[in-house]
Each structure stands twice: as C-alpha cells, then as structure tokens.
Enzyme design. Sequence first.
Site, PDB file in Angstrom:
ATOM      1  N   LYS A 125       0.849  -1.188   0.000  1.00 29.00           N
ATOM      2  CA  LYS A 125       0.000   0.000   0.000  1.00 29.00           C
ATOM      3  C   LYS A 125       0.889   1.244   0.000  1.00 29.00           C
ATOM      4  O   LYS A 125       1.811   1.356   0.795  1.00 29.00           O
ATOM      5  CB  LYS A 125      -0.915  -0.009   1.226  1.00 29.00           C
ATOM      6  N   GLU A 152     -19.088  -3.745  11.005  1.00 30.42           N
ATOM      7  CA  GLU A 152     -19.929  -2.870  11.818  1.00 30.42           C
ATOM      8  C   GLU A 152     -21.037  -3.621  12.539  1.00 30.42           C
ATOM      9  O   GLU A 152     -21.388  -3.272  13.677  1.00 30.42           O
ATOM     10  CB  GLU A 152     -20.537  -1.779  10.931  1.00 30.42           C
ATOM     11  N   ARG A 207     -24.992   0.025   8.072  1.00 31.78           N
ATOM     12  CA  ARG A 207     -24.814  -1.412   7.862  1.00 31.78           C
ATOM     13  C   ARG A 207     -25.193  -2.218   9.102  1.00 31.78           C
ATOM     14  O   ARG A 207     -25.313  -3.428   9.034  1.00 31.78           O
ATOM     15  CB  ARG A 207     -23.354  -1.694   7.490  1.00 31.78           C
TER      16      ARG A 207
END
Length: 644
Positions: A280, A363, A391
């Site tokens: 990344k 979540e 969510r």
Amino acid sequence: MHLRDLTGPEQLKTLTPAELTELAAEIRRVILETVARNGGHLAPNLGVVELTLALHLVFDSPRDKILWDVSHQSYVHKLLTGRYHQFHTLRQYGGIAGFTDPQESVHDHFHWGHASTSISAAVGLAKARDLAGESYEVVAVIGDGALTGGMAYEALDHAGQDKTKLIVVLNDNSMSIAPNVGGISNYLARIRTLPSYQRVKHDVAEALRQIPFVGLQALDLVDRLKEGVKHLLVHNMFFEDLGFTYLGPVDGHNIAALQEVLRQARAYPGPTVVHVVTTKGKGVPYAEELPDKFHGGGPFDVATGKAKPGALTYSEVFGNTIVKLAAQDPRVCAITAAMPSGTGLSRFAREFPDRYFDVGIAEQHAVTFAAGLAKGGMRPVFAVYSTFLQRAYDQVIHDVALQNLPVTLAIDRGGLVEDGATHQGVFDVAFLRTIPRMVVMAPKDENELQHMLYTALQLDGPAALRYPRGKAQGVPLDEQLRTLPIGKGEVLRQGEDVALIGLGTMAPVCLEAARLLEEKGISARVINPRFVKPLDAELLVRSAREVGALVTVEEACLAGGFGSAVLELLNEHRVPVPVLRMGIPDEFVPHGNPVRHLARYGLTPDGIARRAEELVLRLRSELSAAPAGRRVRRRPGTRAAGDE
C-alpha cells in the site's frame, strides 16, 4: 504511449513490458499530483497500479466485468479507461467521482463506496450471465481488509457451493485503512510466509515429466495426492475448503507474473481466488511508511506529504474527550471498525490498549460486541462514520435498544462529505429517531460535543451523538465536563417574528442568519435543540405559540428527519403554526465540496435568512389582507398549520 493518448484499455495489449513499466510510473505521478491537490485516496491506488494494468491486459473490459470492492482504489482503472483528461476534476462537483460510478463510464458496473460487497455482486452477475447463456468473465477485486466483513464470507460460501465460475482477486496489503486485525489477517500472513503450494506443485510436475516412462504415471499419482500435498505445504487451505481453486500468492507489482496467474484463473471452469500481495502506497516513500495516514484525506504537499495545520477537528475533540473519560472510569471502552485514526481513537488505542477494540470492517459485529460488553458491565463507545452505521441498523435495534443497554454510538461524519453518495452521512437522524429507548443528540460545537459524550456515558440505556467531519468551531473547551439535562434545548437568541431551530452545527449558522434578518427588520429567535430524541416539547411548543412560525434546519435528510419530528410534536400538541423545513431533499447527494452542497440546499446564513424572510413577509401579507376586524396576532387555531 502516454496516458493522454490512451482512450481505452484495449490499447494496453500493444505495449511492451518496458512501455508498461513506464506507464505505471506515469500513473503513479498523475495520481500523486492529483490527490495532493484535490484530496482523495492515495495509498490504496498506488498499491494497485500493476495489478490494474494486468487485469486490463488479460480481460476485455467492459465486456468482462471487473468489480472493485469499496472502489476507492479505482483511480488507476479510471485512468486506463479513457478518463485521463477529466482526472484533474477528481472528487470535485461535476467531475470524476472518487469511486466507481456507472453513470461515468461503461467500465464501471456498480456505484460503490462500502466494503465487502464485490463478491456478492460478482456471484449475482455470474449467475445472470449463465442464465442468459453468455460467456463473459466476472472478476471481483477485494482487499484483505474487506475480508473482515461478514458479507464477503456469505458470498464466498454461496459461490463455492454452487461452483459458479468467477474470479476473486484478493489484494493483500495487510491493511484496510489501518493495519488489519483478526484471524483472517493472521491466516493470510501465514500463507505469505510459507512456500507457495502452486509453485512447488509446478516444480515437482516439471521434474517428473523429465523421467522416461514413469513420468506420466507419477504425475497421475501426484494429482491423486494433491489434497495431501496441499495441506502439507499450506496449513488449512481455507479458500479451497470453501470450493475455490486457490492461486498464489503472487507479487502484485510484477506485471508478467500477474498476467500469468490471471490467465490461469481465467482457464479454470469454477470459482477461483487469486492471492496478490501488494504494498500500500507503493512508489511514494511517505505513503509506504504511513499507509494509514495516506489512505484517504485532504490536500497535502507533494514533496513532504504534510497537510496544512489547522484547528482541532470534531474527531480529535471526541478522541481527547474519551481518553479523559476513560482515565476517570475503568468501564469505558472504545470500538472501531478498522478506522482508528479517522474516528479519533488512535490516542485511546495507545493509552488504553486493553480497552480498545478494532474489530475490522465489521460494523454489525461491532454493535453486537458492544452490546455484550455493556451486558457485562462495561460502558462501550462505538466510534463509526454515519454512512457505515447504516450497515448495522438491525443490530442497533435488536441487540442494543431492545435490551436497553448502555451503548454509546459516536457518529462521525454526520452530514455532508466530499466523497459522494455512498458516504453522505445524512440518514442517521431519520433512522435513529424511530428506535425506542434511543437518545439522539447533536452538538452545536466541540465544547457541547464533549459534554454530550459525558452525558451519554451516564445513561443506563443507548445513546447516539452525531457530529460532522472536519474542523470544529474553534470555541473554548470547558475543563470540567457536565451532564446535560436529557431532552432539553436552549435559546441562543430571543426573537418575536420567527424561530430558527438549527440542529447541531446548523445552530451557529442560524445565529448568523438571525443577524442578517435583523438588518431587514425581522426579529428571529434561535434555538439549539441539542436533542433529536427526546425533543424539548416544552421549549418548542412554547416558542411556536409565542412566535407563530418555525424554521427547522438540519444537515440531514428531510424525509423522516428532525423537521418531521418537530411537525409530529406540534401536531400532537395541536399547535397549528407554519413550519418551514430546510435540509437535504429526497435525493442522493453527489461528490463535491460540502460547502457547495450546503449553498445549493440553502443551508447557509444567506439561504436560511432568505427563506425565513419569505415566510415572514408572506405571513405579514396574509395578515394585512385579512378583514380589519380579524387582524390579530397569530395564535393557535387562527390559521391552518402547514409544512411550507
């Protein structure tokens, strides 16, 4: 070939390896310069440059469907699919979106911004392809961070069971926004460090082929013993046990190796996982060193990576306050769904590691986990972006509110943000205020935010406080925290002609609007309601009766929102006064600077003052037009109530 000359991915197939390497470097430069100027997701896109090139070299987009999970890493894809000349408008109103958008290009198949969704959609597309008798490929590109979300496993289970032909490209960079956590992260780490099953199998096969007469028989024996070899080399081959063919791990920055493994995956008749290991932030030292910081954010200096210093943000005030409260109360715990820095919990994680929980992009689990902590006597705070709390709606109702458990939802990014429709935090007020037992608060500034957090942690039931992204108001912070009386607002300014009721950070905006109205001879009362639920019935009903006209202002959706709650309250108390509601209309808000959107919806001092003035002048006109004997100051029952 330069990016400016690239009109579509089919042109990539004519490039030499050296030209592809040069193109990769140009892509990184363009992304770095654009994100530094406009803000956006830097590190995720730098990490998938070679992977995106390989995908478009092997597959034929848009006939073959490449689906980008979350799609914040789709900038390279956009540049390769003819959007270079618009790329400078990234995340600007009317410009290129920061996520995939089917209205923007035929190469984008879904409008995405939430994690763990791509495999489910890929299974659906693949099934539709099969039912229609078509033959295109379906590829879901998903990060290892998104594999912490349960929805991804539901889709893997379905595809593996049905043997649906599709390809899942696992972009493994050990990161989501922050470093990944949990069992799946540890599992992938083991695969990365163990000998590659595919490589060893290939080497053994090649060696056996060289043995005269017995080579082919030995190869047949190896095939029959494949499962034993697999489990010997790679402990617990999770994906193959689910019914997928596993290929990898492969270097995600080697275009030739990526093309080879993707072609292998394309040749398999069933579901395949291609495990790609990437870095990344690849190619930019400060992004590689601090990939979480450069996951996404505002503009910065290209040379140093440093952002301009400024006032405290609401997230930082929340983070500092919860640290203070945790030092006073050992029951206080903090939970994040893979977003410690974005929600302001980094300091808490350092100072109270035993009471800090990063559950990954999960979540739903976070909310029910918080319910378990609360049931066990703790005081959990789940810090979450408004758009991602959507969510876990069922868990908020079923596992928290129904049990009346003291779970606090610290809802960051409540309101408008740059990222667009998938990230706008405008629905929380409406969906939370319908839940029994839930206390819902919105602070007018950062000082009130810290008092609200303290108040929430004193309650014996669930509470939510929502606050916006970005810099706070810059007001002084009280050293001593206090409990706010539940369901009680405050009058910030007295007035007689109209009452402006500004929810949260709209209250200071209403104060400015009141000053503008005063210049035009209109006296406006300004109310900071503090609470969406319970409403301050006494204050609001009294103000309606005294003033005769209300304007509610919220940086949230009008449908079922705060203004609707005020209308319901007045109806229950039979107070028929005109109410003008201002907020976000029934539409999805696109990407762009929130300041521009606020102006578009009239949620500025000028916009509020103009609409309030129109209301007052109309009422005055109606009053003056009434017969002389009926010209009295408006009182309940003298005119019909209405939602203006």
